[in-house]
Design a protein around this motif. Structure first.
Motif, PDB file in Angstrom:
ATOM      1  N   THR A 222     -13.689  -4.884  -3.214  1.00 33.44           N
ATOM      2  CA  THR A 222     -13.876  -3.891  -2.139  1.00 33.44           C
ATOM      3  C   THR A 222     -12.523  -3.498  -1.550  1.00 33.44           C
ATOM      4  OG1 THR A 222     -16.005  -4.933  -1.631  1.00 33.44           O
ATOM      5  CG2 THR A 222     -15.093  -3.449   0.029  1.00 33.44           C
ATOM      6  N   ALA A 223     -11.652  -4.497  -1.360  1.00 30.87           N
ATOM      7  CA  ALA A 223     -10.309  -4.214  -0.828  1.00 30.87           C
ATOM      8  C   ALA A 223      -9.554  -3.268  -1.751  1.00 30.87           C
ATOM      9  CB  ALA A 223      -9.530  -5.514  -0.656  1.00 30.87           C
ATOM     10  N   GLU A 224      -9.686  -3.505  -3.047  1.00 28.62           N
ATOM     11  CA  GLU A 224      -8.970  -2.681  -4.018  1.00 28.62           C
ATOM     12  C   GLU A 224      -9.481  -1.239  -3.987  1.00 28.62           C
ATOM     13  OE1 GLU A 224      -8.589  -4.513  -7.792  1.00 28.62           O
ATOM     14  OE2 GLU A 224      -6.981  -3.138  -8.344  1.00 28.62           O
ATOM     15  N   VAL A 225     -10.791  -1.092  -3.848  1.00 27.34           N
ATOM     16  CA  VAL A 225     -11.363   0.263  -3.791  1.00 27.34           C
ATOM     17  C   VAL A 225     -10.876   0.982  -2.526  1.00 27.34           C
ATOM     18  CG1 VAL A 225     -13.523   1.534  -3.436  1.00 27.34           C
ATOM     19  CG2 VAL A 225     -13.381  -0.229  -5.216  1.00 27.34           C
ATOM     20  N   ILE A 226     -10.901   0.282  -1.404  1.00 23.73           N
ATOM     21  CA  ILE A 226     -10.444   0.899  -0.144  1.00 23.73           C
ATOM     22  C   ILE A 226      -8.963   1.289  -0.261  1.00 23.73           C
ATOM     23  CG2 ILE A 226      -9.996   0.489   2.306  1.00 23.73           C
ATOM     24  CD1 ILE A 226     -12.456  -1.355   2.352  1.00 23.73           C
ATOM     25  N   SER A 227      -8.170   0.340  -0.775  1.00 28.21           N
ATOM     26  CA  SER A 227      -6.729   0.593  -0.897  1.00 28.21           C
ATOM     27  C   SER A 227      -6.462   1.777  -1.820  1.00 28.21           C
ATOM     28  CB  SER A 227      -6.037  -0.668  -1.427  1.00 28.21           C
ATOM     29  OG  SER A 227      -4.669  -0.423  -1.642  1.00 28.21           O
ATOM     30  N   ASN A 228      -7.149   1.811  -2.946  1.00 26.47           N
ATOM     31  CA  ASN A 228      -6.942   2.923  -3.894  1.00 26.47           C
ATOM     32  C   ASN A 228      -7.353   4.256  -3.282  1.00 26.47           C
ATOM     33  OD1 ASN A 228      -5.999   1.175  -5.797  1.00 26.47           O
ATOM     34  ND2 ASN A 228      -7.923   1.009  -6.928  1.00 26.47           N
ATOM     35  N   THR A 229      -8.434   4.227  -2.507  1.00 31.39           N
ATOM     36  CA  THR A 229      -8.923   5.471  -1.896  1.00 31.39           C
ATOM     37  C   THR A 229      -7.897   6.026  -0.903  1.00 31.39           C
ATOM     38  OG1 THR A 229     -11.180   4.644  -2.111  1.00 31.39           O
ATOM     39  CG2 THR A 229     -10.868   6.523  -0.646  1.00 31.39           C
ATOM     40  N   MET A 230      -7.146   5.141  -0.281  1.00 26.21           N
ATOM     41  CA  MET A 230      -6.174   5.593   0.730  1.00 26.21           C
ATOM     42  C   MET A 230      -4.768   5.781   0.161  1.00 26.21           C
ATOM     43  SD  MET A 230      -7.361   3.745   4.260  1.00 26.21           S
ATOM     44  CE  MET A 230      -6.899   2.113   3.784  1.00 26.21           C
ATOM     45  N   GLN A 231      -4.635   5.644  -1.161  1.00 27.72           N
ATOM     46  CA  GLN A 231      -3.310   5.842  -1.767  1.00 27.72           C
ATOM     47  C   GLN A 231      -2.766   7.213  -1.413  1.00 27.72           C
ATOM     48  OE1 GLN A 231      -1.132   3.808  -3.258  1.00 27.72           O
ATOM     49  NE2 GLN A 231      -2.626   2.269  -2.634  1.00 27.72           N
ATOM     50  N   GLY A 232      -1.470   7.294  -1.235  1.00 27.87           N
ATOM     51  CA  GLY A 232      -0.859   8.556  -0.823  1.00 27.87           C
ATOM     52  C   GLY A 232      -0.582   8.570   0.669  1.00 27.87           C
ATOM     53  N   HIS A 233      -1.206   7.645   1.379  1.00 26.31           N
ATOM     54  CA  HIS A 233      -0.937   7.508   2.817  1.00 26.31           C
ATOM     55  C   HIS A 233      -0.211   6.193   3.044  1.00 26.31           C
ATOM     56  CE1 HIS A 233      -3.512  10.903   3.703  1.00 26.31           C
ATOM     57  NE2 HIS A 233      -4.453  10.368   2.942  1.00 26.31           N
ATOM     58  N   GLN A 234       0.530   6.118   4.132  1.00 29.40           N
ATOM     59  CA  GLN A 234       1.203   4.863   4.455  1.00 29.40           C
ATOM     60  C   GLN A 234       0.291   4.034   5.350  1.00 29.40           C
ATOM     61  OE1 GLN A 234       5.243   5.066   5.738  1.00 29.40           O
ATOM     62  NE2 GLN A 234       5.858   5.320   3.624  1.00 29.40           N
ATOM     63  N   PHE A 235      -0.025   2.833   4.892  1.00 27.27           N
ATOM     64  CA  PHE A 235      -0.904   1.972   5.673  1.00 27.27           C
ATOM     65  C   PHE A 235      -0.704   0.517   5.263  1.00 27.27           C
ATOM     66  CE2 PHE A 235      -3.946   0.609   2.459  1.00 27.27           C
ATOM     67  CZ  PHE A 235      -3.720   1.534   1.446  1.00 27.27           C
ATOM     68  N   LEU A 236      -1.142  -0.369   6.126  1.00 26.94           N
ATOM     69  CA  LEU A 236      -1.253  -1.787   5.787  1.00 26.94           C
ATOM     70  C   LEU A 236      -2.661  -2.218   6.166  1.00 26.94           C
ATOM     71  CD1 LEU A 236       2.178  -3.153   7.078  1.00 26.94           C
ATOM     72  CD2 LEU A 236       1.459  -2.946   4.692  1.00 26.94           C
ATOM     73  N   MET A 237      -3.184  -3.172   5.442  1.00 23.67           N
ATOM     74  CA  MET A 237      -4.581  -3.552   5.643  1.00 23.67           C
ATOM     75  C   MET A 237      -4.716  -5.059   5.502  1.00 23.67           C
ATOM     76  SD  MET A 237      -7.625  -1.871   3.423  1.00 23.67           S
ATOM     77  CE  MET A 237      -7.950  -2.942   2.056  1.00 23.67           C
ATOM     78  N   SER A 238      -5.696  -5.629   6.207  1.00 23.54           N
ATOM     79  CA  SER A 238      -5.951  -7.066   6.030  1.00 23.54           C
ATOM     80  C   SER A 238      -7.440  -7.319   6.115  1.00 23.54           C
ATOM     81  CB  SER A 238      -5.225  -7.886   7.099  1.00 23.54           C
ATOM     82  OG  SER A 238      -5.836  -7.699   8.356  1.00 23.54           O
ATOM     83  N   TYR A 239      -7.850  -8.458   5.595  1.00 21.40           N
ATOM     84  CA  TYR A 239      -9.254  -8.865   5.721  1.00 21.40           C
ATOM     85  C   TYR A 239      -9.344  -9.801   6.916  1.00 21.40           C
ATOM     86  CZ  TYR A 239     -13.813 -10.850   4.936  1.00 21.40           C
ATOM     87  OH  TYR A 239     -15.110 -11.253   5.125  1.00 21.40           O
ATOM     88  N   ALA A 240     -10.174  -9.422   7.890  1.00 21.92           N
ATOM     89  CA  ALA A 240     -10.230 -10.158   9.158  1.00 21.92           C
ATOM     90  C   ALA A 240     -11.396 -11.119   9.231  1.00 21.92           C
ATOM     91  CB  ALA A 240     -10.292  -9.163  10.310  1.00 21.92           C
ATOM     92  N   GLY A 241     -12.185 -11.226   8.177  1.00 21.20           N
ATOM     93  CA  GLY A 241     -13.365 -12.083   8.205  1.00 21.20           C
ATOM     94  C   GLY A 241     -14.610 -11.281   8.524  1.00 21.20           C
ATOM     95  N   ASN A 242     -15.791 -11.850   8.199  1.00 24.61           N
ATOM     96  CA  ASN A 242     -17.078 -11.221   8.489  1.00 24.61           C
ATOM     97  C   ASN A 242     -17.208  -9.815   7.893  1.00 24.61           C
ATOM     98  OD1 ASN A 242     -19.656 -11.342   9.590  1.00 24.61           O
ATOM     99  ND2 ASN A 242     -19.028 -10.302  11.482  1.00 24.61           N
TER     100      ASN A 242
END
Lengths: 333, 119
Positions: A222-242
Motif C-alpha cells: 500500500t505504501a508503494e502504491v501511495i508513493s508511486n501515485t505521488m511521484q513527481g511531487h516532493q513529499f516524505l511519508m511514514s507509517y504511523a500505525g493503525n
C-alpha cells in the motif's frame, strides 16, 4: 543512568570534529570516533564492524561523497540499516534536508550548533539505541518503534497500532524521523508545507485475518502504491500505525484530496496483492483533511501531525458508517 | 568576545580556529582577487566557489566558538556568492567583491586583536 553511545562523526572541517570531541566530553562522555570524508567513514565503519557504531553525526556538505550519499551508503549496510544518523548542516535549503531524510537520516542539527541543542538531539536518538531500550516493547502508535529493531520474520507478530518501519519504498521514512523532520520545519521557518494522512479502510479486519508477516506485506504494498501515485511531487511519508500513512508535502503542492484518494484507490485496484493462501487482498484508502503548516510553531507542529492522523482515522470511520447506511436503506427499500 | 562558552578544552579549539582563520582569510582574498581578474565567467565562478567553501566552514563553527558576528558575516558572504552565481553578471560582481573585502578585513581585525593579546 543514560547509556553511552559509540558515535562516528564525519566532517571535512577539523574544527567541527574538535568541537564535537569537546561537546561529547561535556555531555557525558560518549565514545567518539571521527573521519574527515565519506570514503574514510566507510573504512572506519568496516574497521569497527565487531563493535558497531550506535549513532552517526554526518556533515551534509562535503567534497567528494557528500553527507546525503554517505547516509545512503550507510543504510545499505545491514548492520546500520536503522542506526540513528543525525545530519550536520549549515544550510537552510530545504532540498538538502529533504534529500537527507529521504536517504535515511533520522534527524538534523544546524551549524553552528550549541552544546544544549546537540545534547537534546543526542538524547532523542539515544532512546533509539538498543542498549538504551526498556525490555518491554511499547506497542502504541504514539511511541515510535526502536530504530534498531530487527527485521520481522514470519513468526513475529506486530501490534495494530505499531508504527512499523517500511523499508525500500521511495520517500517513505520511519515515523520517528518524520516527527523529527516536522519539528525541525518549525525551527527553521520552513513553512508552506502541508500535512495529511491516508487511512487504510477496515484495517482491523486485515489485521485480524492476516499473519504479522502478511500484514506487513500489505502495508508495504500500500505504501508503494501511495508513493508511486505521488511521484513527481516532493513529499516524505511514514507509517504511523493503525493503517495510517502520514504525508508531509513540499511547499507549493496543495493536493486535491478527493482526486488523490481516487488515484491511489485506482492504483490499488490495479495492483495484485495476495495473502499467503493466494487470496487477493483489496485494500482501499480514505484521506483526512490537509493541514497547512503556515504559522504553526513549537508543539503545534506535532499537534498538526496528530490532527492529520485523527482526521484520516475519522474519515475511515465515516466511510464505513456511510456504507452501512447505504445497506440499511437498500434493505428497508 | 561574544557568546563565551564555558567548556573544558574549548580554548584550545578557539586557538586552532584562529590559526586556521589566518590561512582561510588569505585564501579567500586570493580567490576573490582571482575571480576579479578571471578571463571568463567559468573561471570567475570556480574561484568564487572556492571562496564560498571556505566561508561555509567559517560560518559553521564561528558561532559555536563565540565568534557570532564573524560567523554571521561569513554566512551572509556565502549567501551573497550563491545569489551572485545564480544571476551572474559583471555588474553584480563588484558589490560582491566589496562585501568579501569587508569580510577579509573583519578577519584581519580579529586576528590583530588576538595578536595584541598574545604578543
Amino acid at each position: 543512568m543514560e547509556a553511552k553511545m559509540k558515535i562516528l562523526a564525519v566532517d571535512d572541517d577539523p574544527i567541527i570534529l574538535e568541537l564535537l570531541t569537546q561537546f561529547m566530553d561535556a555531555v557525558g562522555g560518549h565514545e567518539l570516533v571521527t573521519a574527515e570524508s565519506g570514503a574514510e567513514a566507510l573504512e572506519v565503519i568496516e574497521q569497527h564492524a565487531m563493535a558497531p557504531f550506535e549513532c552517526f553525526l554526518l556533515d551534509i556538505q562535503m567534497p567528494g561523497m557528500d553527507g546525503v550519499e554517505l547516509v545512503r551508503a550507510i543504510r545499505a549496510l545491514k548492520a546500520h540499516a536503522h542506526t540513528p544518523a543525525i545530519m550536520l548542516t549549515a544550510m537552510s535549503e530545504k532540498r538538502y534536508i529533504d534529500s537527507a531524510f529521504a536517504a535515511g537520516a533520522t534527524d538534523y542539527v544546524t551549524k553552528p550548533f550549541e552544546v544544549t541543542e546537540l545534547k537534546t538531539r543526542l538524547g532523542l536518538v539515544q532512546r533509539l539505541v538498543p542498549a538504551a531500550q526498556p525490555s518491554t516493547k511499547k506497542i502504541f502508535a504514539a511511541t515510535p518503534q526502536t530504530e534498531a529493531a530487527p527485521l520481522p520474520t514470519q513468526e513475529q507478530e506486530i501490534a495494530l497500532f505499531e508504527p512499523i518501519s517500511i523499508p525500500d519504498v521511495d520517500n517513505v521514512i520511519r515515523h520517528t524521523a518524520l516527527e523529527n523532520y516536522v519539528t525541525q520545519l518549525s525551527r527553521n521557518s520552513l513553512f508552506g508545507s502541508t500535512i495529511f494522512a491516508f487511512s487504510v479502510r477496515r484495517i482491523e479486519s486485515f489485521y485480524d485475518a492476516l499473519s504479522g508477516f502478511e500484514f506487513r506485506g500489505l502495508l508495504a504494498d500500500t505504501a508503494e502504491v501511495i508513493s508511486n501515485t505521488m511521484q513527481g511531487h516532493q513529499f516524505l511519508m511514514s507509517y504511523a500505525g493503525n493503517g495510517i500513512f502520514v504525508v508531509v508535502t513540499e511547499s507549493g503542492w496543495r493536493p486535491d484530496m478527493e482526486k488523490l484518494k481516487d488515484a491511489v484507490n485506482l492504483a490499488l485496484a490495479q495492483t495484485e496483492i495476495y495473502d499467503n493462501s493466494g487470496e487477493r487482498l483489496q485494500p482501499r484508502v480514505v484521506t483526512g483533511k490537509p493541514i497547512r503548516l503556515v504559522w504553526k510553531v513549537g508543539s503545534s507542529i506535532l499537534q498538526s501531525l496528530a490532527d492529520a492522523h485523527s482526521s484520516a482515522e475519522e474519515a475511515a470511520v465515516r466511510k464505513e458508517q456511510d456504507l452501512g447506511n447505504i445497506w440499511m436503506v437498500r434493505e428497508y427499500g | 568576545m561574544e557568546g563565551v562558552l564555558a567548556m573544558p578544552g574549548l580554548e584550545r579549539v578557539r586557538e586552532k580556529f584562529l590559526g586556521l582563520l589566518a590561512e582561510r582569510r588569505s585564501a579567500i582574498a586570493l580567490h576573490t582577487l582571482a575571480a576579479l581578474d578571471a578571463h571568463s565567467p567559468a573561471e570567475t565562478e570556480a574561484e568564487l566557489l572556492e571562496a564560498q567553501n571556505i566561508l561555509h566552514k567559517i560560518a559553521g563553527t564561528a558561532g559555536s566558538l563565540g565568534f557570532d558576528t564573524l560567523g554571521n558575516e561569513a554566512r551572509a558572504s556565502e549567501e551573497a556568492i550563491i545569489a551572485t552565481l545564480q544571476n551572474f553578471s559583471s555588474a553584480n560582481l563588484l558589490p560582491l567583491i566589496e562585501q568579501l573585502d569587508v569580510f577579509v578585513g573583519m578577519c584581519g581585525d580579529l586576528l590583530t586583536v588576538k595578536s595584541d593579546r598574545t604578543g
